[in-house]
Design an enzyme around this catalytic site. Structure first.
Site, PDB file in Angstrom:
ATOM      1  N   CYS A  79      44.295  83.622 -13.164  1.00  0.00           N
ATOM      2  CA  CYS A  79      45.422  82.943 -12.517  1.00  0.00           C
ATOM      3  C   CYS A  79      44.958  81.689 -11.787  1.00  0.00           C
ATOM      4  CB  CYS A  79      46.131  83.894 -11.566  1.00  0.00           C
ATOM      5  SG  CYS A  79      46.818  85.339 -12.409  1.00  0.00           S
ATOM      6  N   THR A  80      43.796  81.763 -11.186  1.00  0.00           N
ATOM      7  CA  THR A  80      43.233  80.598 -10.512  1.00  0.00           C
ATOM      8  C   THR A  80      42.908  79.508 -11.524  1.00  0.00           C
ATOM      9  OG1 THR A  80      42.355  81.979  -8.735  1.00  0.00           O
ATOM     10  CG2 THR A  80      41.356  79.797  -9.015  1.00  0.00           C
TER      11      THR A  80
END
Length: 183
Positions: A79-80
């Site tokens: 997600c980062t």
């Protein structure tokens, strides 16, 4: 010491996140539920945002294209990476009259910390009960799946990406936007 319940919850979330990495392109086999149809009005929503502006509605962006991306959890590696890629390409999106909106089940405070930590300059929306994620077929019980939707300036759903690969996803979205906007 982590509790057994927290450990099992984290393990299950990790498993589901791994499953969402698979590219299920058929609606019949898509994780998360039925997908909204292409070339029809996108499901409307209003959600709280990390920006301090209260709530954001899809209708706020009429006249702009919207990249609405769902992701499992703030601060996780995939997600980062996905958020960083969207941020890295933000000027390219703005030049195409496109607003990026990220959605997960994390709360506004988590989103604010994530944006501050990663220098994100686009809104993250808190879908804590999964209602919007469900409307977009991107809900897995307690997390949003890694799905992305392109919505045109009239609010019509034009493209969907199911089970995306974070490292290259922003490039894929930009390429598809070029095709859709030039048609």
């Amino acid at each position: 010491m982590i509790s057994r319940r927290a450990f099992l919850s984290t393990l299950l979330a990790s498993f589901l996140i791994c499953l969402s990495w698979f590219n299920f392109t058929s609606d019949a086999f898509a994780l998360g539920g039925p997908q909204p149809p292409l070339n029809q009005p996108a499901p409307q929503f209003t959600l709280p945002t990390n920006t301090g502006d209260g709530e954001v509605s899809l209708s706020d962006y009429r006249g702009k294209w919207v990249v609405l991306y769902f992701y499992p959890k703030d601060f996780t590696s995939g997600c980062t990476l996905e958020a960083r890629r969207f941020q890295q390409d933000l000027a390219k999106y703005l030049n195409r009259n496109v607003q990026i909106l990220g959605v997960s089940a994390d709360d506004v405070d988590s989103h604010a910390e994530f944006c501050d930590s990663e220098g994100l300059k686009f809104p993250l929306l808190a879908d804590t009960d999964g209602t919007v994620s469900q409307a977009y077929g991107s809900w897995m019980g307690f997390i949003s799946l890694r799905h992305t939707y392109i919505i045109d300036s009239k609010g019509v759903l034009r493209e969907k990406f199911l089970g995306v690969r974070p490292a290259i996803h922003s490039e894929e979205v930009l390429a598809r936007l070029d095709e859709l906007q030039s048609a």
